[in-house]
Enzyme design. Sequence first.
Site, short mmCIF file in Angstrom:
data_model
loop_
_atom_site.label_atom_id
_atom_site.label_comp_id
_atom_site.label_asym_id
_atom_site.label_seq_id
_atom_site.Cartn_x
_atom_site.Cartn_y
_atom_site.Cartn_z
N CYS A 1 1.91 24.81 -19.07
CA CYS A 1 2.03 23.57 -18.29
C CYS A 1 0.88 22.62 -18.64
O CYS A 1 0.75 22.19 -19.76
CB CYS A 1 2.11 23.87 -16.80
SG CYS A 1 2.67 22.47 -15.82
N HIS B 1 6.82 27.37 -16.65
CA HIS B 1 5.92 28.41 -16.12
C HIS B 1 6.54 29.79 -16.29
O HIS B 1 7.32 30.22 -15.43
CB HIS B 1 5.67 28.16 -14.64
CG HIS B 1 4.83 26.96 -14.38
ND1 HIS B 1 3.47 27.01 -14.35
CD2 HIS B 1 5.17 25.66 -14.20
CE1 HIS B 1 2.99 25.79 -14.14
NE2 HIS B 1 4.00 24.95 -14.04
N GLU C 1 5.22 32.48 -15.65
CA GLU C 1 4.80 33.31 -14.51
C GLU C 1 5.61 33.02 -13.25
O GLU C 1 5.42 33.68 -12.23
CB GLU C 1 3.29 33.11 -14.26
CG GLU C 1 2.87 31.82 -13.56
CD GLU C 1 2.84 30.58 -14.46
OE1 GLU C 1 3.38 30.64 -15.58
OE2 GLU C 1 2.31 29.55 -14.02
#
Lengths: 210, 258
Positions: free
Chosen positions: A79, A183, A185
Amino acid sequence: MIAIIDYDIGNLKSVHKAFSFLGVPAKLTSSHQEISAAGGVVLPGVGAFGEGIKNLQRKNLDYLIKKIAARGVPLLGICLGMQLLFEESAETPGTAGLGILQGEVKKFSLSEVTKIPHMGWNQVCMQKKDPLFCGLSDRSNFYFVHSYYVQADEKDVIGKTRYGIRTFSSVIRSNNIWGFQCHPEKSSIFGLQVLKNFSEVIENGSNSGR
Amino acid sequence: MLTKRIIPCLDVKDGRVVKGINFENLKDEGDPVDLARYYDREGADELVFLDITATHEKRKTIVDLVEKTASQVFIPITVGGGISTVEDMKLILRAGADKISINSAAVRNPELITRGAEKFGSQCIVAAIDAKRRDSGGWEVFISGGRKGTQKSVIDWAARVQELGAGEILLTSMDTDGTRDGYDIELLAKISETVSIPVIASGGAGRPEHLWKAIAEGKADAVLAASIFHERDYSINEVKKYLAEHDIPVRIAEDNQK
């Protein structure tokens, strides 16, 4: 060991949590020694470009990241962490980024998209094979949240995403350096797969596969 | 293409999920981690935890809950309910939440939105608005869990929260909430065209076509629902398949692709 660079910017812990879940040794750190010794480095981040660079500079981490990138250590920017790898951003004109990669960071325009930020799950259209895409199918959905996007040098673009009528570089790769605008994650199974792939690239000590 | 998000909302009290949740294959129905994992597998695009813990002393249970959930489930998490300071926001975000939803506190102290956005970024700040139709037309903003009117127009307040720095609006119609008769489409359409930040529709989901209507006609970017999912009327995957068949772009989770 993976070093996740801690530079006092939002939500760095999520990346750490994801690696822990995967059983991959990782540490959130701003120590030069630890970062230099790491087998791979992640530059995460949510927030503003100017603030991000300032925070890196305050701890001399900008210099260190450039050195690591040049040394061939696998580096993954996520990001804002990806955007910081470029020369500058329309978000903070006049503030130099890390300048490791070439391209532009621009703001979405309401003439091209209906809502800003670009928030939610969108497809990554794979442009090239890459070890980080291992186990994923083309057009897998990832979670995005950003108001600025990267238009990278075409040779470095391995994933593209379309939002409104704008297509931007969502995944980039240049030798030992990767950048994900989305993202991993926060992208459920596919996202975890990307992080696992990154850890395997480090383990195998090869970042070829291109 | 950006997909439309389907978001289950879980009410949390003292660190446990409460309210009419009925799952056969869960060991512990109140365990937030189990539920979050379940919804992740079903294809939930995000999760919202609404903290309804009454006492201040027990409020830190939400931080533990977020910490635990975010260590096991890797989709975006929003937390709302009684958050009134930047310090509260920080604790919850640090625990692993991605967004904070603020409602009454933002009406009482609009600057809270700006301070939160400056500190954590706009994308972290969700302005929750409870809207009630006025007899004279338009909608009024209500606060304190819908108990208190504010005289504020919802349309004006929506524009204002965007100006203040909110990254998203969670719009609940008090008139349709709990009815299962569908969302307030007129309200949604009005707000969606007023602001240029994403709008999440809330209140009234009973059938998949209601979610379709909120997106297709109300122009919502995301739809939030509680009982329709918790009571197993429909699974998230069923709803998503319905939407996909009716030309709404959605993400079908890998487990459900067969």
